[in-house]
Design a protein around this motif. Structure first.
Motif, short mmCIF file in Angstrom:
data_model
loop_
_atom_site.label_atom_id
_atom_site.label_comp_id
_atom_site.label_asym_id
_atom_site.label_seq_id
_atom_site.Cartn_x
_atom_site.Cartn_y
_atom_site.Cartn_z
N THR A 248 -60.39 51.94 -31.75
CA THR A 248 -60.21 50.58 -31.29
C THR A 248 -59.39 50.62 -30.00
O THR A 248 -58.40 51.34 -29.91
CB THR A 248 -59.52 49.70 -32.37
N GLN A 249 -59.82 49.87 -29.01
CA GLN A 249 -59.22 49.92 -27.68
C GLN A 249 -57.95 49.08 -27.61
O GLN A 249 -57.96 47.89 -27.94
CB GLN A 249 -60.21 49.44 -26.63
N VAL A 250 -56.88 49.69 -27.16
CA VAL A 250 -55.63 48.99 -26.89
C VAL A 250 -55.35 49.10 -25.39
O VAL A 250 -55.28 50.20 -24.85
CB VAL A 250 -54.45 49.58 -27.68
N THR A 251 -55.21 47.97 -24.75
CA THR A 251 -54.92 47.94 -23.32
C THR A 251 -53.64 47.15 -23.09
O THR A 251 -53.55 45.99 -23.49
CB THR A 251 -56.07 47.31 -22.53
N LEU B 2 -48.47 44.56 -31.38
CA LEU B 2 -49.83 44.58 -31.88
C LEU B 2 -49.86 45.34 -33.20
O LEU B 2 -49.07 46.28 -33.39
CB LEU B 2 -50.75 45.24 -30.87
N ARG C 121 -56.64 45.17 -28.66
CA ARG C 121 -56.93 44.13 -27.68
C ARG C 121 -56.05 44.31 -26.46
O ARG C 121 -55.23 45.23 -26.41
CB ARG C 121 -56.73 42.74 -28.29
N LEU C 122 -56.21 43.43 -25.51
CA LEU C 122 -55.38 43.42 -24.31
C LEU C 122 -54.08 42.69 -24.61
O LEU C 122 -54.09 41.56 -25.11
CB LEU C 122 -56.12 42.74 -23.16
N SER D 257 -59.41 48.42 -36.48
CA SER D 257 -59.53 47.11 -35.88
C SER D 257 -58.16 46.66 -35.38
O SER D 257 -57.14 47.24 -35.73
CB SER D 257 -60.09 46.09 -36.87
#
Length: 119
Positions: free
Chosen positions: A113-116, A18, A10-11, A7
């Protein structure tokens, strides 16, 4: 056997920070190490960092040395990835995985979990 849940993705803007978390749903007494990996679209999965469960020895990929820090809370079965000075090239799905022993492959994986990181 061991379920991992990541978890925190996020952007974020380039240069930002982060913290990702990886929580194991089962006891990890027999786990040798936990690692973080990432995979960007069209690219292969790459190693980011790992931490030995007992002792806390860490190892990092050259691309993240000095920027990322891996840590763990053994009592709570949680591993963290603190990411600083983020770059657009850090954009990827980040996975945590458990290494059963020093001579095995990573066996248990989280869902990612996506990190942008925006330019």
């Amino acid at each position: 056997q061991v379920q991992l849940v990541e978890s925190g993705g996020r952007l974020v803007q380039a240069g930002g920070s982060l913290r990702l978390s990886c929580v194991a749903s089962a006891r990890t007494l027999g786990v040798y190490a936990v690692g973080w990996f990432r995979q960007a679209p069209g690219n292969e999965r790459e190693f980011v960092a790992r931490i030995r469960w007992i002792g806390g020895n860490t190892y990092y990929a050259d691309s993240v040395k000095g920027r990322f820090t891996i840590s763990r809370d053994n009592a709570n079965n949680t591993v963290y990835l603190h990411m600083n000075s983020l770059k657009p090239e850090d954009t990827a799905v980040y996975y945590c995985a458990a290494l059963p022993s020093a001579v095995s492959a990573y066996q248990y994986w989280g869902q990612g979990t996506q990190v942008t990181v925006s330019s």
